[in-house]
Write an enzyme that holds these catalytic residues in place. Structure first.
Site, PDB file in Angstrom:
ATOM      1  N   SER A  61       0.821  -1.220   0.000  1.00  0.00           N
ATOM      2  CA  SER A  61       0.000   0.000   0.000  1.00  0.00           C
ATOM      3  C   SER A  61       0.857   1.273   0.000  1.00  0.00           C
ATOM      4  O   SER A  61       2.006   1.260   0.444  1.00  0.00           O
ATOM      5  CB  SER A  61      -0.931   0.008   1.205  1.00  0.00           C
ATOM      6  OG  SER A  61      -1.662  -1.190   1.253  1.00  0.00           O
TER       7      SER A  61
HETATM    8  N1  SAM Z   1      -0.420  -4.371   3.882  1.00  0.00           N
HETATM    9  C1  SAM Z   1       0.240  -5.109   2.842  1.00  0.00           C
HETATM   10  C2  SAM Z   1       1.683  -4.722   2.732  1.00  0.00           C
HETATM   11  O1  SAM Z   1       2.177  -3.953   3.594  1.00  0.00           O
HETATM   12  O2  SAM Z   1       2.356  -5.201   1.817  1.00  0.00           O
HETATM   13  C3  SAM Z   1      -0.458  -4.941   1.516  1.00  0.00           C
HETATM   14  C4  SAM Z   1      -1.712  -5.680   1.446  1.00  0.00           C
HETATM   15  S1  SAM Z   1      -2.332  -5.850  -0.186  1.00  0.00           S
HETATM   16  C5  SAM Z   1      -2.953  -4.247  -0.504  1.00  0.00           C
HETATM   17  C6  SAM Z   1      -3.796  -6.815   0.170  1.00  0.00           C
HETATM   18  C7  SAM Z   1      -3.465  -8.244   0.506  1.00  0.00           C
HETATM   19  O3  SAM Z   1      -4.675  -8.840   0.991  1.00  0.00           O
HETATM   20  C8  SAM Z   1      -3.035  -9.095  -0.680  1.00  0.00           C
HETATM   21  O4  SAM Z   1      -1.788  -9.662  -0.411  1.00  0.00           O
HETATM   22  C9  SAM Z   1      -4.122 -10.156  -0.798  1.00  0.00           C
HETATM   23  O5  SAM Z   1      -3.644 -11.413  -1.210  1.00  0.00           O
HETATM   24  C10 SAM Z   1      -4.655 -10.189   0.618  1.00  0.00           C
HETATM   25  N2  SAM Z   1      -6.023 -10.716   0.793  1.00  0.00           N
HETATM   26  C11 SAM Z   1      -7.123 -10.489   0.042  1.00  0.00           C
HETATM   27  N3  SAM Z   1      -8.189 -11.125   0.573  1.00  0.00           N
HETATM   28  C12 SAM Z   1      -7.740 -11.758   1.698  1.00  0.00           C
HETATM   29  C13 SAM Z   1      -8.361 -12.573   2.693  1.00  0.00           C
HETATM   30  N4  SAM Z   1      -9.669 -12.894   2.663  1.00  0.00           N
HETATM   31  N5  SAM Z   1      -7.594 -13.038   3.701  1.00  0.00           N
HETATM   32  C14 SAM Z   1      -6.279 -12.751   3.763  1.00  0.00           C
HETATM   33  N6  SAM Z   1      -5.633 -11.997   2.851  1.00  0.00           N
HETATM   34  C15 SAM Z   1      -6.362 -11.498   1.833  1.00  0.00           C
END
Ligand code: SAM
Length: 213
Positions: A61
Site C-alpha cells: 500500500s
Molecule cells: N499491507 C500489505 C503490505 O504492507 O504489503 C499490503 C496488502 S495488499 C494491498 C492486500 C493483501 O490482501 C493481498 O496480499 C491479498 O492477497 C490479501 N487478501 C485479500 N483477501 C484476503 C483474505 N480474505 N484473507 C487474507 N488476505 C487477503
C-alpha cells in the site's frame, strides 16, 4: 540511492505534510526499510507516494495509507492486533515497531511464506503469519485490541467486530470493488460506533465475508 534520506523525505513530505501526527507511527515509518519489502527492481521507487506491485497481482500500500490506518488504530504497546492481508509484511513490521503483537493472515501462500521469511530475517519476533481467509478473522486468537484490513471489503464482516475486545478498534476499507471508504469502528460493550475517513482504493478482500474470486 541514499535510502535513509529517501525515508526522511517520505515522512516529511508525504506523512507530516498531510497531517499524520502520531510520533510512534512517524518514527516507525522512518525506521523500517520499505525497499526490502519489494523486489530489487522497485527499490528506487520504494519511498514514492504510491502503491507498488509485490507479485501475485497484489500491491504494497501507499505509505500515506499505511500511516493513516496505523494512526487510526490508536495502538498501545503490547496490544494484540489482527492484520488481514499481510502482503509483503511491511504493514506488519510497522505494527511490530509500535510494540504490537501482530497476528496476520494472508490468503496467498507464496506471499505469506515470503513475508514470514522476510520478517524473520529482519528480526520481528512478535509476528505470527497464517495462510488462510482473513475475512473470517482468527477466532482462536481473539479478542484483539485492534484489527486492520488491508483489502477492500464489500461490507463490514460481523465476525470481525465480534473478535474485537472492549474498546477495540477496527479499521478497514469498505465499498465497491475498486473504490472504498476508509472506515473505523470503535467497540464499547456490545455497541460499535462507526466513523468514515474519506475515499481510498484497495485490492479486493476475497473470501467468505469478502468478494468472490
Ligand atoms: N499491507 C500489505 C503490505 O504492507 O504489503 C499490503 C496488502 S495488499 C494491498 C492486500 C493483501 O490482501 C493481498 O496480499 C491479498 O492477497 C490479501 N487478501 C485479500 N483477501 C484476503 C483474505 N480474505 N484473507 C487474507 N488476505 C487477503
Amino acid at each position: 540511492m541514499d535510502y535513509a534520506v529517501a525515508r526522511q523525505r517520505m515522512v516529511a513530505e508525504q506523512l507530516v505534510r498531510r497531517g499524520i501526527t502520531h510520533q510512534g507511527v512517524l518514527q516507525a515509518m522512518a525506521k523500517v526499510h520499505r525497499h526490502l519489502f519489494v523486489e530489487e527492481a522497485f527499490w528506487g521507487r520504494a519511498y514514492g507516494d504510491y502503491s507498488l506491485p509485490i507479485g501475485e497481482r497484489q500491491t504494497i500500500s501507499q505509505p500515506f495509507m499505511v500511516a493513516r490506518m496505523t494512526e487510526l488504530l490508536e495502538l498501545e504497546k503490547d496490544q494484540r492486533v489482527l492484520e488481514i492481508g499481510t502482503g509483503s509484511g511491511y504493514q506488519t513490521a510497522i505494527l511490530a515497531e509500535l510494540g504490537a503483537k501482530v497476528y496476520s493472515i494472508e490468503r496467498n501462500r507464496r506471499l505469506a511464506l515470503a513475508a514470514r521469511r522476510r520478517l524473520e530475517s529482519l528480526g520481528y519476533c512478535d509476528t505470527w503469519i497464517r495462510i488462510g481467509d482473513g475475512s473470517m478473522g482468527w477466532k482462536e486468537k481473539a479478542p484483539f485490541d485492534a484489527i486492520i484490513v488491508s483489502a477492500g471489503a464489500p461490507s463490514i464482516p460481523q465476525c470481525l467486530t465480534e473478535q474485537l475486545a472492549d474498546n477495540g478498534r477496527l479499521v478497514l476499507p469498505v465499498g465497491q470493488a475498486w473504490n472504498q471508504v476508509l472506515t473505523k469502528g470503535t467497540k464499547r460493550g456490545t455497541t460499535v460506533r462507526w466513523t468514515e475517513f474519506g475515499d481510498c482504493m484497495f485490492v479486493k478482500l476475497i473470501g467468505e465475508h469478502g468478494w468472490g474470486e
